[in-house]
Motif scaffolding. Structure first.
Motif, PDB file in Angstrom:
ATOM      1  N   GLU A 367       0.731  -1.416   0.166  1.00 34.27           N
ATOM      2  CA  GLU A 367       0.152  -0.037  -0.010  1.00 34.27           C
ATOM      3  C   GLU A 367       0.709   1.312   0.221  1.00 34.27           C
ATOM      4  OE1 GLU A 367      -2.799  -0.130   3.308  1.00 34.27           O
ATOM      5  OE2 GLU A 367      -3.931  -1.833   2.292  1.00 34.27           O
ATOM      6  N   ALA A 368       1.791   1.236   0.894  1.00 31.78           N
ATOM      7  CA  ALA A 368       2.670   2.438   0.831  1.00 31.78           C
ATOM      8  C   ALA A 368       3.546   2.716  -0.259  1.00 31.78           C
ATOM      9  CB  ALA A 368       3.846   2.128   2.025  1.00 31.78           C
ATOM     10  N   TYR A 369       4.009   1.748  -0.890  1.00 32.35           N
ATOM     11  CA  TYR A 369       4.715   1.705  -2.315  1.00 32.35           C
ATOM     12  C   TYR A 369       3.813   2.251  -3.295  1.00 32.35           C
ATOM     13  CZ  TYR A 369       8.787   0.471  -5.204  1.00 32.35           C
ATOM     14  OH  TYR A 369       9.797   0.302  -6.060  1.00 32.35           O
ATOM     15  N   CYS A 370       2.692   1.665  -3.250  1.00 29.34           N
ATOM     16  CA  CYS A 370       1.745   2.194  -4.325  1.00 29.34           C
ATOM     17  C   CYS A 370       1.155   3.375  -4.267  1.00 29.34           C
ATOM     18  CB  CYS A 370       0.390   1.052  -4.765  1.00 29.34           C
ATOM     19  SG  CYS A 370       0.824  -0.549  -5.170  1.00 29.34           S
ATOM     20  N   ARG A 371       1.369   3.900  -3.000  1.00 26.81           N
ATOM     21  CA  ARG A 371       0.778   5.288  -2.796  1.00 26.81           C
ATOM     22  C   ARG A 371       1.791   6.400  -3.359  1.00 26.81           C
ATOM     23  NH1 ARG A 371       0.594   4.987   2.456  1.00 26.81           N
ATOM     24  NH2 ARG A 371      -1.116   3.861   2.329  1.00 26.81           N
ATOM     25  N   ILE A 372       2.857   6.176  -3.463  1.00 28.43           N
ATOM     26  CA  ILE A 372       3.700   7.104  -3.961  1.00 28.43           C
ATOM     27  C   ILE A 372       4.472   6.922  -5.292  1.00 28.43           C
ATOM     28  CG2 ILE A 372       4.345   7.617  -1.494  1.00 28.43           C
ATOM     29  CD1 ILE A 372       6.868   6.183  -1.927  1.00 28.43           C
ATOM     30  N   HIS A 373       3.839   5.762  -6.106  1.00 25.02           N
ATOM     31  CA  HIS A 373       4.504   5.529  -7.232  1.00 25.02           C
ATOM     32  C   HIS A 373       3.277   5.480  -8.170  1.00 25.02           C
ATOM     33  CE1 HIS A 373       7.885   4.142  -4.898  1.00 25.02           C
ATOM     34  NE2 HIS A 373       8.568   4.538  -5.929  1.00 25.02           N
ATOM     35  N   GLN A 374       3.563   5.604  -9.571  1.00 26.16           N
ATOM     36  CA  GLN A 374       2.482   5.303 -10.472  1.00 26.16           C
ATOM     37  C   GLN A 374       2.832   4.103 -11.396  1.00 26.16           C
ATOM     38  OE1 GLN A 374       2.155   9.219 -12.459  1.00 26.16           O
ATOM     39  NE2 GLN A 374       0.368   9.814 -11.313  1.00 26.16           N
ATOM     40  N   ARG A 375       3.951   3.783 -11.578  1.00 24.41           N
ATOM     41  CA  ARG A 375       4.418   2.889 -12.404  1.00 24.41           C
ATOM     42  C   ARG A 375       5.405   1.956 -11.439  1.00 24.41           C
ATOM     43  NH1 ARG A 375       4.336   2.783 -18.152  1.00 24.41           N
ATOM     44  NH2 ARG A 375       6.739   1.891 -18.054  1.00 24.41           N
ATOM     45  N   ILE A 376       5.078   0.685 -11.154  1.00 25.72           N
ATOM     46  CA  ILE A 376       5.765  -0.200 -10.329  1.00 25.72           C
ATOM     47  C   ILE A 376       6.093  -1.313 -10.981  1.00 25.72           C
ATOM     48  CG2 ILE A 376       5.590  -1.513  -8.139  1.00 25.72           C
ATOM     49  CD1 ILE A 376       3.330   0.587  -7.256  1.00 25.72           C
ATOM     50  N   ASP A 377       7.397  -1.867 -10.974  1.00 31.95           N
ATOM     51  CA  ASP A 377       7.789  -2.847 -11.675  1.00 31.95           C
ATOM     52  C   ASP A 377       7.300  -4.466 -10.425  1.00 31.95           C
ATOM     53  OD1 ASP A 377      10.006  -5.303 -11.480  1.00 31.95           O
ATOM     54  OD2 ASP A 377       9.826  -4.481 -13.428  1.00 31.95           O
ATOM     55  N   ILE A 378       6.593  -5.224 -11.004  1.00 35.85           N
ATOM     56  CA  ILE A 378       6.267  -6.474  -9.980  1.00 35.85           C
ATOM     57  C   ILE A 378       7.469  -6.979  -9.426  1.00 35.85           C
ATOM     58  CG2 ILE A 378       4.936  -8.318  -9.852  1.00 35.85           C
ATOM     59  CD1 ILE A 378       2.936  -7.407 -11.972  1.00 35.85           C
ATOM     60  N   GLY A 379       8.443  -7.238 -10.391  1.00 34.33           N
ATOM     61  CA  GLY A 379       9.444  -7.652  -9.758  1.00 34.33           C
ATOM     62  C   GLY A 379      10.306  -7.267  -8.699  1.00 34.33           C
ATOM     63  N   ASP A 380      10.452  -5.880  -8.861  1.00 35.53           N
ATOM     64  CA  ASP A 380      11.026  -4.983  -7.777  1.00 35.53           C
ATOM     65  C   ASP A 380      10.217  -4.960  -6.654  1.00 35.53           C
ATOM     66  OD1 ASP A 380      12.821  -2.953  -6.919  1.00 35.53           O
ATOM     67  OD2 ASP A 380      11.264  -1.817  -6.937  1.00 35.53           O
ATOM     68  N   LEU A 381       8.994  -5.014  -6.558  1.00 28.35           N
ATOM     69  CA  LEU A 381       8.131  -4.901  -5.113  1.00 28.35           C
ATOM     70  C   LEU A 381       8.216  -6.191  -4.894  1.00 28.35           C
ATOM     71  CD1 LEU A 381       5.903  -3.554  -3.670  1.00 28.35           C
ATOM     72  CD2 LEU A 381       4.044  -4.283  -5.142  1.00 28.35           C
ATOM     73  N   SER A 382       8.309  -7.543  -5.555  1.00 29.27           N
ATOM     74  CA  SER A 382       8.535  -8.543  -4.819  1.00 29.27           C
ATOM     75  C   SER A 382       9.815  -8.652  -4.131  1.00 29.27           C
ATOM     76  CB  SER A 382       8.445  -9.818  -5.912  1.00 29.27           C
ATOM     77  OG  SER A 382       7.395  -9.830  -6.631  1.00 29.27           O
ATOM     78  N   ASP A 383      10.689  -8.123  -4.494  1.00 33.89           N
ATOM     79  CA  ASP A 383      12.026  -7.924  -3.662  1.00 33.89           C
ATOM     80  C   ASP A 383      11.789  -7.200  -2.448  1.00 33.89           C
ATOM     81  OD1 ASP A 383      13.243  -9.553  -5.458  1.00 33.89           O
ATOM     82  OD2 ASP A 383      14.107  -7.624  -6.604  1.00 33.89           O
ATOM     83  N   ARG A 384      10.990  -6.131  -2.622  1.00 31.97           N
ATOM     84  CA  ARG A 384      10.789  -5.257  -1.277  1.00 31.97           C
ATOM     85  C   ARG A 384      10.035  -6.012  -0.134  1.00 31.97           C
ATOM     86  NH1 ARG A 384      14.160  -1.518  -2.223  1.00 31.97           N
ATOM     87  NH2 ARG A 384      13.862  -0.325  -4.126  1.00 31.97           N
ATOM     88  N   LEU A 385       9.223  -7.227  -0.595  1.00 29.24           N
ATOM     89  CA  LEU A 385       8.290  -7.929   0.165  1.00 29.24           C
ATOM     90  C   LEU A 385       9.124  -9.144   0.796  1.00 29.24           C
ATOM     91  CD1 LEU A 385       4.977  -7.782  -1.789  1.00 29.24           C
ATOM     92  CD2 LEU A 385       5.488  -6.451   0.013  1.00 29.24           C
ATOM     93  N   ASN A 386      10.270  -9.286   0.306  1.00 31.34           N
ATOM     94  CA  ASN A 386      11.138 -10.611   0.641  1.00 31.34           C
ATOM     95  C   ASN A 386      10.662 -11.771   0.131  1.00 31.34           C
ATOM     96  OD1 ASN A 386      13.116  -9.099   2.021  1.00 31.34           O
ATOM     97  ND2 ASN A 386      12.106  -9.252   4.109  1.00 31.34           N
ATOM     98  N   LEU A 387       9.824 -11.694  -1.062  1.00 30.85           N
ATOM     99  CA  LEU A 387       9.399 -12.947  -1.708  1.00 30.85           C
ATOM    100  C   LEU A 387       9.982 -13.288  -3.058  1.00 30.85           C
ATOM    101  CD1 LEU A 387       5.529 -12.120  -1.293  1.00 30.85           C
ATOM    102  CD2 LEU A 387       6.865 -13.845  -0.054  1.00 30.85           C
ATOM    103  N   PRO A 388      10.387 -14.594  -3.340  1.00 23.47           N
ATOM    104  CA  PRO A 388      10.799 -14.834  -4.626  1.00 23.47           C
ATOM    105  C   PRO A 388      10.007 -14.238  -5.831  1.00 23.47           C
ATOM    106  CG  PRO A 388      10.805 -16.897  -3.179  1.00 23.47           C
ATOM    107  CD  PRO A 388       9.706 -15.634  -2.700  1.00 23.47           C
ATOM    108  N   ARG A 389      10.592 -14.034  -7.025  1.00 22.73           N
ATOM    109  CA  ARG A 389      10.047 -13.398  -7.974  1.00 22.73           C
ATOM    110  C   ARG A 389       8.696 -14.029  -8.581  1.00 22.73           C
ATOM    111  NH1 ARG A 389      12.629  -9.263 -10.855  1.00 22.73           N
ATOM    112  NH2 ARG A 389      14.255  -8.201  -9.433  1.00 22.73           N
TER     113      ARG A 389
END
Length: 469
Positions: A367-389
């Motif tokens: 939620e925080a990441y999507c609140r301040i970005h308009q274009r989000i790379d799903i792979g990059d967000l997966s890394d932020r969540l400590n999850l495999p791609r």
């Protein structure tokens, strides 16, 4: 992760019987040596009448030594004491279990005591036999029996101090027998007694049922009692089905928030964890029950407290919220979440909520990441969540589909991107926000003008005047 273990901090605020489950947990997770944990268990058990348990611990620590004679002497003494106290308590039970007596008793304790004295020659000293026997049963681990006798005593007794002590004892007994609905009722009754009694009830010392030494200042005594209650309540709030929401309601109330800030800032770990766990997730969105506004806004309120009390206490759980909602440092939040996962897994109260904690924490990051970005790379967000791609992509897609984020977000699977399109703010809402801001600025300006003829402005007022100008 021994540096983040709170057992040694929490144990001084617990009855020795409530400490045994914590030590058993430490023996399982192996963050301290087995010898040290066994020594701690033995030192605690020596102060009780659990003779067999103490003897078994001694044999485990000294396998080549014969158990001292003192164990047998203590066992015989415990048996004889139990028989004597049981006979004294039975005299009272024979009377109050009579159906005619049960019907004659009323809400007024003084009236009941006079009735029992006039008709059955029972005095307050006889009633105290129920307390003494319940206390003794608690001391050798018969918690269910102790709860029954302490309840009967509390119904009849007019001794305010012993009544409060029986409250503590029954709460401990209900916790140790796992009767969480009953324990919650007892916890609420004890909290009401602590908050309303003047002078305040004294917190238990070595044991929940031991005599207490009064403090001079009633307000300080009440603070001590609330501090003990906060620690004991963790057993209830992290085992009862609605416990996390109830914890937030209680700990975020001004009275108990002040207690935490003053006496036990380490409880912020559990406050922060409860706020994170209570965050709606895709798995909980469909069957969620209505919650209060305090629970809905718990993360926001907890972050404010963590900011204020960071100089007193900090750990990976509180730092995760700080980095995410104050610093907006997603890399640091990712690192703290990795540490927090281990802290939660090793914590006695939080271990059962590890999966819920991680899922809710990832929702907060998303939620925080999507609140301040308009274009989000799903792979990059997966890394932020400590999850495999691959796993992260599935989790993020499910999150967007199942929550309100789906209203503003679109997934481009070909480019592996999330597009955030937020609708423009309605014009009337913009007017309201600007008007509210103008009103605040006007108030600040008026305060600055009013102080113009007063002594030199304080630093805060000067800052306000500069901001307005």
């Amino acid at each position: 992760m021994a540096e983040y273990d709170l057992s040694k901090t929490i144990i001084p605020y617990l009855d020795r019987h409530l400490t045994f489950p914590l030590l058993a947990h430490l023996a399982e997770i192996n963050i301290f040596s087995v010898e040290d944990v066994q020594a701690a268990q033995y030192e605690l058990a020596k102060g009780t009448n659990m003779v067999d348990y103490s003897e078994n611990l001694f044999k485990a620590m000294h396998p080549d030594e014969k158990a001292p004679q003192e164990f047998e002497d203590k066992r015989q003494k415990a048996v004889s004491t139990n028989e004597r106290l049981e006979q004294e308590a039975q005299v009272v039970l024979n009377v109050i279990e009579n159906p005619d007596v049960a019907q004659a008793l009323r809400q007024d304790k003084n009236q009941n005591l006079q009735y029992l004295k006039d008709n059955y020659n029972l005095t307050l000293e006889h009633i105290n036999a129920l307390y003494n026997f319940g206390k003794f049963q608690y001391s050798y681990g018969n918690y269910s029996g102790a709860a029954d006798y302490l309840y009967h005593f509390r119904v009849l007794s007019t001794d305010a101090d012993l009544t409060i002590s029986s409250h503590w004892g029954k709460l401990a007994s209900d916790i140790l027998t796992g009767k969480w609905d009953t324990a919650l009722e007892e916890l609420n009754a004890l909290r009401e007694a602590i908050d309303s009694r003047t002078p305040a009830p004294f917190a238990p010392t070595v044991s929940a049922l031991n005599s207490n030494t009064p403090t001079v200042d009633p307000a300080l005594s009440q603070l001590h009692s609330r501090t003990w209650l906060v620690h004991w309540s963790l057993f209830v709030y992290f085992n009862h089905p609605q416990g996390r929401s109830l914890l937030l309601e209680t700990f975020l109330s001004p009275t108990y928030l002040n207690t935490i800030q003053t006496s036990c800032p380490w409880i912020l770990r559990y406050l922060a964890a409860a706020a994170i766990i209570s965050t709606p997730t895709p798995s909980s969105a469909s069957g969620s029950t209505p919650v209060s506004s305090r629970v809905k806004n718990a993360v926001r309120e907890v972050v404010k407290v963590i900011q204020m009390e960071g100089y007193q206490y900090s750990d990976p759980i509180t730092q995760f919220l700080m980095q995410l909602h104050v610093e907006f440092d997603f890399e640091a939040a990712q690192k703290e979440l990795g540490k927090a996962e281990t802290v939660v897994a090793d914590d006695f109260f939080l271990q059962e909520f590890k999966d819920d904690f991680l899922e809710s924490a990832r929702c907060l990051v998303s939620e925080a990441y999507c609140r301040i970005h308009q274009r989000i790379d799903i792979g990059d967000l997966s890394d932020r969540l400590n999850l495999p791609r691959e796993e992260g992509e599935k989790w993020i897609v499910n999150l967007i589909r199942e929550t309100r984020m789906g209203q503003d977000a679109k997934i481009d699977l070909e480019k592996n991107l999330i597009q955030i399109s937020r609708p423009p703010q309605p014009i009337y809402q913009s007017v309201i926000e600007k008007t509210r801001g103008l009103a605040i600025r006007t108030q600040v300006l008026g305060a600055a003008v009013a102080k113009a003829s007063a002594p030199p402005l304080t630093t805060e007022a000067q800052a306000a005047a500069v901001a307005v100008s």
